[in-house]
Design an enzyme around this catalytic site. Sequence first.
Site, short mmCIF file in Angstrom:
data_model
loop_
_atom_site.label_atom_id
_atom_site.label_comp_id
_atom_site.label_asym_id
_atom_site.label_seq_id
_atom_site.Cartn_x
_atom_site.Cartn_y
_atom_site.Cartn_z
N GLY A 198 0.31 -7.87 -6.60
CA GLY A 198 1.03 -7.45 -5.05
C GLY A 198 -1.13 -7.27 -4.19
O GLY A 198 -1.67 -8.35 -5.51
N ASP A 199 -1.01 -6.12 -4.20
CA ASP A 199 -1.95 -5.76 -3.51
C ASP A 199 -3.15 -4.66 -4.96
O ASP A 199 -4.05 -4.54 -4.70
CB ASP A 199 -2.20 -5.08 -2.39
CG ASP A 199 -0.88 -3.99 -2.69
OD1 ASP A 199 0.07 -4.25 -2.88
OD2 ASP A 199 -0.85 -3.60 -1.75
N GLY A 257 2.73 -5.55 -0.19
CA GLY A 257 1.89 -5.88 -1.03
C GLY A 257 1.20 -7.09 -0.13
O GLY A 257 -0.21 -7.44 0.19
N THR A 302 4.35 2.79 -6.34
CA THR A 302 3.05 3.06 -6.21
C THR A 302 1.99 4.55 -6.32
O THR A 302 2.83 5.12 -5.69
CB THR A 302 1.65 1.60 -5.41
OG1 THR A 302 2.61 0.11 -6.03
CG2 THR A 302 0.69 1.71 -5.65
N THR A 330 -0.18 1.48 -0.72
CA THR A 330 1.25 1.77 -1.29
C THR A 330 2.18 0.67 -0.03
O THR A 330 1.55 0.96 1.14
CB THR A 330 2.08 3.29 -1.57
OG1 THR A 330 2.07 3.71 -0.55
CG2 THR A 330 0.84 3.11 -2.64
N GLY A 331 3.40 -0.11 -0.13
CA GLY A 331 4.07 -0.59 0.24
C GLY A 331 3.64 -2.13 0.34
O GLY A 331 3.80 -2.90 -0.58
N1 ASP Z 1 2.07 -2.28 -2.89
C1 ASP Z 1 2.65 -2.48 -4.33
C2 ASP Z 1 3.49 -4.10 -4.29
O1 ASP Z 1 3.06 -4.49 -3.39
C3 ASP Z 1 4.01 -2.55 -3.69
C4 ASP Z 1 4.10 -0.65 -3.41
O2 ASP Z 1 3.04 0.15 -3.60
O3 ASP Z 1 5.56 0.01 -3.39
O4 ASP Z 1 2.81 -4.37 -5.72
#
Ligand code: ASP
Length: 378
Positions: free
Chosen positions: A251-252, A275, A221, A272-273
């Site tokens: 996701g988030d 979600g 992201t 990021t991460g």
């Molecule tokens: N946060 C994003 C999601 O959950 C994924 C990511 O940041 O890598 O869709």
Amino acid sequence: MGRRVSRRDFVKAGAAVSVAAAAQNTMAAEGPTVLVRKATPPVVIASANGHHYRNGGPRTCVEEAFARIVAGEDVLDALLAGVNIVELDPEESGVGYGGLPNADGVVQLDSCCMHGPKKQAGGVAALEGVRTPSLVAKAVMEQTDHHLLVGDGAQDFARQMGFEVEADLNTDLSRSKWLEWRRRIDPGHWLDPAKRSRAGEAASRAMVAEGLLDAESRLGTINCDSVGPKGEVCGVTTTSGLSFKIPGRVGDSPILGAGLWLDGDVGAAGSTGRGEANLYGLCSHVIVEQMRQGRGPKDAAMEALRRVKANTVEKRLLTADGRPAFGLTFYVIRRDGEYAGVTMWGKAEGREKQFSVCTENGPELLPCDALFGEAPAA
Ligand code: ASP
């Protein structure tokens, strides 16, 4: 804790790097924050991919955004021009065109953006066929009375707004990764949801270990936030979401308060991460509210991570010693130019977690402050 540094010294040093390496390894948030990263606005911060991709052009995301802000462009427009570079770069397989597809091989994109001075926001989720979902999010913000459009409705809206809608946003690279993943999980047999998600997770982790998939873009992201010269706080988040997700999973990233939140008087936070972990706590909102109450960006984000830790109780999501077994990173900037990248694990899969920043001293990649040190091998 590291050496105490006065804020003035830090500002003098421009976009100085925290020397709090000692604090980074374990439970950095337990003591008071004494070290800050601060620069005189304009400042642009972003996830590390904001420092890596140029889409064949001369500038990265943070460089482009910074140059445009200095030239007087609207801060959100400048950030969007920056993240568009990452969205359009076919080499970046976590964002926009060529982002890793969902479990059915379809690229579904999420994004949102916020404009502090105008007090406006817009987002799209599960959008197919448009390479730059961040610009559709901006169109939702400017052309509708709404904050979020999803799926076919978002795509119809994009078409009506004159965006090109393509049949398939896969590149050869993203398609080949999906094919490999699909082959590994044997989709001919329907597993129960828990087993299926474990099998999917294990397949993509194994692909990372074998060098077939980039660790960053298994998720992937970009969040990019800025404070402009007049204190204009703006932000944008854009993603292809969790790789190989169940179609329709959001996701988030496009959710206001989760993937991005800002208050023009306070500052901005994005993520990021994992979600789902962020959605459960609406962490970006929490972080901005913590800053409103006087906490610095780093402490505010550490508080959000501690809440995520407290809310993570399912065994499948925990390490052997009971800590969250996933990555989650926040990019936080306060209206006065203080900023931080704050992450659950300082190092994972052999890589130090970093974030990007651009100030008058140029672009830099900086280590994130971390709640925990090195993540145990999965
Ligand atoms: N946060 C994003 C999601 O959950 C994924 C990511 O940041 O890598 O869709």
